[in-house]
Design a protein around this motif. Structure first.
Motif, PDB file in Angstrom:
ATOM      1  N   GLN A 298       0.808  -1.217   0.000  1.00  0.00           N
ATOM      2  CA  GLN A 298       0.000   0.000   0.000  1.00  0.00           C
ATOM      3  C   GLN A 298       0.843   1.270   0.000  1.00  0.00           C
ATOM      4  OE1 GLN A 298      -0.663   2.420   2.571  1.00  0.00           O
ATOM      5  NE2 GLN A 298      -2.093   3.462   1.152  1.00  0.00           N
ATOM      6  N   PRO A 299       1.992   1.325   0.726  1.00  0.00           N
ATOM      7  CA  PRO A 299       2.786   2.564   0.716  1.00  0.00           C
ATOM      8  C   PRO A 299       3.639   2.765  -0.529  1.00  0.00           C
ATOM      9  CG  PRO A 299       3.189   1.216   2.705  1.00  0.00           C
ATOM     10  CD  PRO A 299       2.516   0.360   1.711  1.00  0.00           C
ATOM     11  N   ALA A 300       3.611   1.848  -1.471  1.00  0.00           N
ATOM     12  CA  ALA A 300       4.508   1.922  -2.636  1.00  0.00           C
ATOM     13  C   ALA A 300       4.311   3.216  -3.416  1.00  0.00           C
ATOM     14  CB  ALA A 300       4.274   0.723  -3.547  1.00  0.00           C
ATOM     15  N   GLN A 301       5.425   3.800  -3.853  1.00  0.00           N
ATOM     16  CA  GLN A 301       5.424   5.020  -4.651  1.00  0.00           C
ATOM     17  C   GLN A 301       6.295   4.788  -5.884  1.00  0.00           C
ATOM     18  OE1 GLN A 301       6.736   8.004  -1.756  1.00  0.00           O
ATOM     19  NE2 GLN A 301       4.603   8.603  -1.460  1.00  0.00           N
ATOM     20  N   PRO A 302       5.691   4.369  -6.973  1.00  0.00           N
ATOM     21  CA  PRO A 302       6.480   4.037  -8.160  1.00  0.00           C
ATOM     22  C   PRO A 302       7.013   5.271  -8.864  1.00  0.00           C
ATOM     23  CG  PRO A 302       4.157   3.867  -8.655  1.00  0.00           C
ATOM     24  CD  PRO A 302       4.254   4.123  -7.168  1.00  0.00           C
ATOM     25  N   LEU A 303       8.032   5.048  -9.671  1.00  0.00           N
ATOM     26  CA  LEU A 303       8.602   6.068 -10.543  1.00  0.00           C
ATOM     27  C   LEU A 303       8.042   5.879 -11.953  1.00  0.00           C
ATOM     28  CD1 LEU A 303      12.194   5.641  -9.114  1.00  0.00           C
ATOM     29  CD2 LEU A 303      10.684   7.577  -8.663  1.00  0.00           C
ATOM     30  N   ALA A 304       8.599   6.583 -12.903  1.00  0.00           N
ATOM     31  CA  ALA A 304       8.029   6.569 -14.253  1.00  0.00           C
ATOM     32  C   ALA A 304       8.055   5.195 -14.902  1.00  0.00           C
ATOM     33  CB  ALA A 304       8.788   7.577 -15.131  1.00  0.00           C
ATOM     34  N   HIS A 305       9.090   4.386 -14.598  1.00  0.00           N
ATOM     35  CA  HIS A 305       9.277   3.150 -15.341  1.00  0.00           C
ATOM     36  C   HIS A 305       9.144   1.883 -14.506  1.00  0.00           C
ATOM     37  CE1 HIS A 305      11.990   6.140 -17.559  1.00  0.00           C
ATOM     38  NE2 HIS A 305      10.879   6.028 -18.264  1.00  0.00           N
ATOM     39  N   ASN A 306       8.792   1.985 -13.227  1.00  0.00           N
ATOM     40  CA  ASN A 306       8.795   0.773 -12.406  1.00  0.00           C
ATOM     41  C   ASN A 306       7.475   0.490 -11.696  1.00  0.00           C
ATOM     42  OD1 ASN A 306       8.810   2.645 -10.334  1.00  0.00           O
ATOM     43  ND2 ASN A 306      10.692   1.911  -9.371  1.00  0.00           N
ATOM     44  N   ALA A 307       6.380   1.074 -12.152  1.00  0.00           N
ATOM     45  CA  ALA A 307       5.084   0.799 -11.527  1.00  0.00           C
ATOM     46  C   ALA A 307       4.715  -0.679 -11.628  1.00  0.00           C
ATOM     47  CB  ALA A 307       3.996   1.666 -12.165  1.00  0.00           C
ATOM     48  N   PHE A 308       5.245  -1.368 -12.641  1.00  0.00           N
ATOM     49  CA  PHE A 308       4.963  -2.798 -12.806  1.00  0.00           C
ATOM     50  C   PHE A 308       5.404  -3.609 -11.595  1.00  0.00           C
ATOM     51  CE2 PHE A 308       9.378  -2.566 -14.017  1.00  0.00           C
ATOM     52  CZ  PHE A 308       9.915  -3.797 -13.640  1.00  0.00           C
ATOM     53  N   LYS A 309       6.378  -3.080 -10.832  1.00  0.00           N
ATOM     54  CA  LYS A 309       6.880  -3.823  -9.671  1.00  0.00           C
ATOM     55  C   LYS A 309       5.809  -4.018  -8.597  1.00  0.00           C
ATOM     56  CE  LYS A 309      11.894  -3.072  -9.554  1.00  0.00           C
ATOM     57  NZ  LYS A 309      13.016  -2.780  -8.632  1.00  0.00           N
ATOM     58  N   ILE A 310       4.841  -3.130  -8.516  1.00  0.00           N
ATOM     59  CA  ILE A 310       3.816  -3.260  -7.478  1.00  0.00           C
ATOM     60  C   ILE A 310       2.991  -4.523  -7.711  1.00  0.00           C
ATOM     61  CG2 ILE A 310       1.781  -2.211  -6.431  1.00  0.00           C
ATOM     62  CD1 ILE A 310       2.948   0.526  -7.120  1.00  0.00           C
ATOM     63  N   GLY A 311       2.441  -4.663  -8.909  1.00  0.00           N
ATOM     64  CA  GLY A 311       1.679  -5.864  -9.219  1.00  0.00           C
ATOM     65  C   GLY A 311       2.545  -7.108  -9.197  1.00  0.00           C
ATOM     66  N   LEU A 312       3.769  -6.986  -9.695  1.00  0.00           N
ATOM     67  CA  LEU A 312       4.688  -8.122  -9.704  1.00  0.00           C
ATOM     68  C   LEU A 312       4.981  -8.576  -8.279  1.00  0.00           C
ATOM     69  CD1 LEU A 312       6.540  -9.999 -11.329  1.00  0.00           C
ATOM     70  CD2 LEU A 312       8.315  -8.239 -11.180  1.00  0.00           C
ATOM     71  N   ALA A 313       5.226  -7.627  -7.377  1.00  0.00           N
ATOM     72  CA  ALA A 313       5.509  -7.978  -5.981  1.00  0.00           C
ATOM     73  C   ALA A 313       4.310  -8.657  -5.332  1.00  0.00           C
ATOM     74  CB  ALA A 313       5.904  -6.726  -5.200  1.00  0.00           C
TER      75      ALA A 313
END
Length: 331
Positions: A298-313
């Motif tokens: 929930q606290p994740a703050q993605p950058l321009a190119h790494n938002a995919f990491k949230i779903g992947l994690a």
């Protein structure tokens, strides 16, 4: 690579005496990270202190049924040690997921804890980098940041910690033992690595005049229900985009205790004990794991190119916990 002197220490006290008063001196064991940094002109020590002859290469019984691992035990020896394979298989699996056999033969336990980030900009001495030169800026924030942090980052730094071994040590509640001029002290693993904040150049709570002597594991090793999953761009010799170390103690089909640590997402191995409480007393099923993963990210703050990491994690957490329950074959 700059010129440097090489000295060999014969004891921990001798090593600390050589280090004292020389801010440009560095300890070297396997050198698998330090030599890379020197070749890229990121690290410029004027003196290297060889510690490979110190009596720190044993794996032996620890306190209260745990295991004490000397700082100079190689990653390969640790991964294949009988006590580790049987009592702490999560650690063995994590180590074997990292680097290559040749590097694991050289890399030491203490050195693995002190790895520096693999951020593109940190390794490029021609680029500004707050970790390398405080106050110079963080080009990764607006640059190519696909591999960078989604948790615990700051305006000063968005780098991630590169170790696989440390993710497992975080889940296992390890303790780091260090020695220095003021004596010996123990550091809980949660507090060993630091988030960047305003001082991204400071990676750990190890003082400049101290040396790691051992890592100690508690008696509980999650040997019955565990999983380490590393998601990366290629099948071997690649750093994690996301990794998950998961350990469970089950009471029938109910979760009695749980430990989950993430790699590849933050400046240090990421563990949220408050979020873990959401698992305790819950059925060991996909719904419980999904709710936990949602809370953890929930606290994740993605950058321009790494938002995919949230779903992947999230997917990797659910998969790791499910595998830990079923004890599927670990690969």
């Amino acid at each position: 690579m700059n010129q440097f002197e090489l000295s060999r220490a014969s004891s921990v006290a001798d090593a600390l005496a050589m280090l004292a008063g020389d801010s440009q001196a560095r300890f070297i064991a396997g050198g698998t990270n330090l030599l890379d940094l020197m070749k890229e002109d990121v690290a410029r020590p004027t003196r290297l202190i060889d510690i490979t002859h110190l009596p720190l290469a044993a794996v032996e019984a620890g306190k209260e049924g745990g295991l004490r691992i000397g700082a100079l035990v190689s990653n390969a020896d640790l991964a294949y040690h009988g006590e580790v394979e049987s009592r702490y298989p999560l650690l063995s699996q994590a180590i074997l997921a990292g680097a290559s056999p040749q590097l694991r033969n050289m890399a030491s336990t203490g050195g693995n804890l002190l790895q520096r980030t693999r951020c593109y900009y940190f390794y490029d001495a021609a680029m500004p980098c707050n970790k390398r030169e405080p106050g110079s800026g963080c080009p990764a924030r607006e640059g190519v940041n696909r591999i960078h942090a989604i948790l615990g980052a700051s305006e000063q730094c968005v780098a991630v910690h590169p170790s696989d071994m440390c993710v497992a040590l975080a889940a296992l509640d390890a303790t780091v033992h260090v020695s220095g001029p003021a004596g010996d002290r123990a550091i809980q693993f949660d507090h060993f690595h630091q988030l960047p904040g305003d001082t991204p150049d400071i990676d750990t709570s190890l003082a400049p005049d101290e040396i790691i002597t051992a890592v100690e594991l508690p008696a509980e090793g999650y040997s019955s229900h565990y999983s380490y999953i590393k998601v990366r761009d290629r099948a071997s010799y690649a750093f994690a985009l996301v990794s998950v170390a998961a350990g469970l103690v089950l009471d029938g089909e109910t979760i009695g205790s749980a430990a989950v640590a993430l790699g590849g997402v933050a400046h240090k191995p990421w563990r949220d004990r408050q979020a873990e409480q959401l698992l305790i007393g819950k059925p060991a099923n996909e719904a419980s794991f999904t709710a936990f993963a949602d809370a953890l990210l929930q606290p994740a703050q993605p950058l321009a190119h790494n938002a995919f990491k949230i779903g992947l994690a999230k997917r990797t957490i659910v998969r790791a916990l499910s595998r830990a329950v079923a004890m599927e074959e670990q690969s």
